[in-house]
Write a protein that holds these residues in place. Structure first.
Motif, short mmCIF file in Angstrom:
data_model
loop_
_atom_site.label_atom_id
_atom_site.label_comp_id
_atom_site.label_asym_id
_atom_site.label_seq_id
_atom_site.Cartn_x
_atom_site.Cartn_y
_atom_site.Cartn_z
N PRO A 49 0.83 -1.21 0.00
CA PRO A 49 0.00 0.00 0.00
C PRO A 49 0.86 1.26 0.00
N ARG A 50 0.41 2.27 -0.75
CA ARG A 50 1.13 3.54 -0.82
C ARG A 50 0.12 4.65 -0.58
N ALA A 51 0.47 5.59 0.30
CA ALA A 51 -0.45 6.68 0.63
C ALA A 51 0.29 8.00 0.54
N ARG A 52 -0.43 9.02 0.12
CA ARG A 52 0.15 10.36 0.05
C ARG A 52 -0.97 11.40 0.07
N VAL A 53 -0.59 12.60 0.47
CA VAL A 53 -1.55 13.73 0.52
C VAL A 53 -1.68 14.33 -0.88
N VAL A 54 -2.89 14.66 -1.26
CA VAL A 54 -3.12 15.43 -2.49
C VAL A 54 -4.09 16.57 -2.17
N ILE A 55 -4.22 17.49 -3.11
CA ILE A 55 -5.19 18.57 -2.97
C ILE A 55 -6.46 18.19 -3.72
N LEU A 56 -7.58 18.28 -3.01
CA LEU A 56 -8.87 17.95 -3.62
C LEU A 56 -9.27 19.08 -4.56
N PHE A 68 -8.40 14.93 -8.24
CA PHE A 68 -7.16 15.63 -7.90
C PHE A 68 -6.25 15.66 -9.12
N ASN A 69 -5.29 16.56 -9.12
CA ASN A 69 -4.33 16.68 -10.22
C ASN A 69 -3.01 16.04 -9.83
N THR A 70 -2.33 15.49 -10.83
CA THR A 70 -1.00 14.95 -10.56
C THR A 70 -0.17 14.95 -11.82
N ASP A 71 1.13 14.77 -11.64
CA ASP A 71 2.06 14.65 -12.76
C ASP A 71 1.99 13.21 -13.26
N ARG A 72 1.82 13.04 -14.56
CA ARG A 72 1.68 11.68 -15.09
C ARG A 72 2.97 10.88 -14.96
N ARG A 73 4.06 11.55 -14.59
CA ARG A 73 5.33 10.84 -14.41
C ARG A 73 5.49 10.30 -12.97
N THR A 74 4.50 10.53 -12.10
CA THR A 74 4.63 10.08 -10.71
C THR A 74 4.33 8.59 -10.56
N GLU A 75 4.80 8.06 -9.44
CA GLU A 75 4.52 6.65 -9.11
C GLU A 75 3.03 6.41 -9.04
N LYS A 76 2.32 7.33 -8.40
CA LYS A 76 0.89 7.10 -8.19
C LYS A 76 0.16 6.95 -9.51
N PHE A 77 0.61 7.71 -10.52
CA PHE A 77 -0.04 7.62 -11.83
C PHE A 77 0.17 6.22 -12.41
C1 FMN Z 1 -0.18 19.59 1.26
C2 FMN Z 1 0.27 18.69 0.13
C3 FMN Z 1 -0.44 18.69 -1.05
C4 FMN Z 1 -0.06 17.88 -2.11
N1 FMN Z 1 -0.82 17.87 -3.24
C5 FMN Z 1 -0.50 17.03 -4.25
C6 FMN Z 1 -1.34 16.92 -5.39
O1 FMN Z 1 -2.40 17.56 -5.50
N2 FMN Z 1 -0.97 16.07 -6.37
C7 FMN Z 1 0.16 15.32 -6.29
O2 FMN Z 1 0.44 14.57 -7.22
N3 FMN Z 1 0.99 15.40 -5.23
C8 FMN Z 1 0.67 16.22 -4.19
N4 FMN Z 1 1.48 16.29 -3.08
C9 FMN Z 1 2.72 15.49 -3.05
C10 FMN Z 1 2.37 14.03 -2.75
O3 FMN Z 1 1.96 13.92 -1.39
C11 FMN Z 1 3.56 13.08 -3.01
O4 FMN Z 1 4.65 13.41 -2.18
C12 FMN Z 1 4.03 13.13 -4.47
O5 FMN Z 1 2.97 13.36 -5.35
C13 FMN Z 1 4.73 11.82 -4.85
O6 FMN Z 1 3.84 10.75 -4.62
P1 FMN Z 1 3.95 9.37 -5.42
O7 FMN Z 1 5.41 9.07 -5.59
O8 FMN Z 1 3.25 8.39 -4.56
O9 FMN Z 1 3.29 9.55 -6.75
C14 FMN Z 1 1.10 17.07 -2.00
C15 FMN Z 1 1.79 17.05 -0.79
C16 FMN Z 1 1.39 17.85 0.25
C17 FMN Z 1 2.19 17.80 1.53
#
Ligand code: FMN
Length: 199
Positions: A49-56, A68-77
């Motif tokens: 399991p992998r967890a991280r904060v994103v902006i809604l 939520f938005n993210t970079d398509r190059r990230t692990e989560k994508f």
């Molecule tokens: C307050 C806060 C907001 C964040 N918002 C986003 C977001 O909207 N989208 C995103 O991809 N990462 C966001 N991040 C970064 C992720 O938590 C994470 O570190 C990063 O995306 C890499 O995650 P991954 O390797 O699991 O993809 C945010 C982090 C913090 C602390």
């Protein structure tokens, strides 16, 4: 400790459900809301399991979707592309409410949903999508990465931009109260009325 007033949703499943969505919807617009920055979990490529904060960035009760938005190059994508099962959770310490969502993610890169999300994003947020090298790449020094400063380079970050729609299947609610906690689960696809669970 002051008495905690009993809210109208306390013993009412329909109101509980409405309150949950109202809190999530408010989280999109209100940067001080704890639901503005929920935690999203996916299954890692190694199965952990992998967890991280994103902006809604979006939430719609009628379609039971969050975004939520993210970079398509990230692990989560990559993780969500391989397995769309996703969970989102947030806790409002002020109102003592935890909301947990489970569902499936759809990834948007080159479509109208992604275009609209890019258009809605602020210039400051767009800069991140031009970061080089890609997110997660190991660096020699902590500062060995660059962000674009020219307008054209910031605009080019659109190629790395994606928006993720979570199609919520279940919503679980936990309200902590002196009078007794309340926990409920709603199956969103069947539009059922929900059930109470032992907290
Ligand atoms: C307050 C806060 C907001 C964040 N918002 C986003 C977001 O909207 N989208 C995103 O991809 N990462 C966001 N991040 C970064 C992720 O938590 C994470 O570190 C990063 O995306 C890499 O995650 P991954 O390797 O699991 O993809 C945010 C982090 C913090 C602390």
């Amino acid at each position: 400790m002051p008495d905690q007033p009993i809210p109208s949703f306390y013993n009412d499943l329909a109101e509980t459900r409405a309150q949950a969505w109202a809190l999530l919807v408010r989280g999109v617009a209100d940067r001080r809301s704890p639901f503005h920055a929920p935690t999203v979990a996916s299954l890692g490529l190694d199965g952990r399991p992998r967890a991280r904060v994103v902006i809604l960035r979006g939430c719609d009760a009628a379609s039971a979707t969050l975004r939520f938005n993210t970079d398509r190059r990230t692990e989560k994508f990559a993780e969500l592309a391989r397995d769309p099962r996703v969970a989102l959770t947030g806790y409002d310490a002020g109102s003592k409410i935890q909301i947990r969502i489970e569902g499936e993610a759809s990834l948007h890169i080159n479509d109208a949903v992604a275009d609209a999300a890019w258009e809605a994003s602020r210039p400051f947020s767009r800069i991140c999508y031009g970061t080089a090298p890609a997110p997660g790449v190991m660096l020699g020094d902590g500062g060995d990465f660059s962000l674009p400063s020219e307008d054209a380079a910031i605009a080019a970050g659109r190629a790395n931009f994606s928006t993720v729609v979570i199609w919520a299947r279940t919503l679980e609610w936990l309200y902590l109260a002196h009078a007794g906690h309340r926990r409920a689960r709603f199956e969103l696809s069947s539009n059922g009325q929900g059930v109470w669970l032992t907290p």
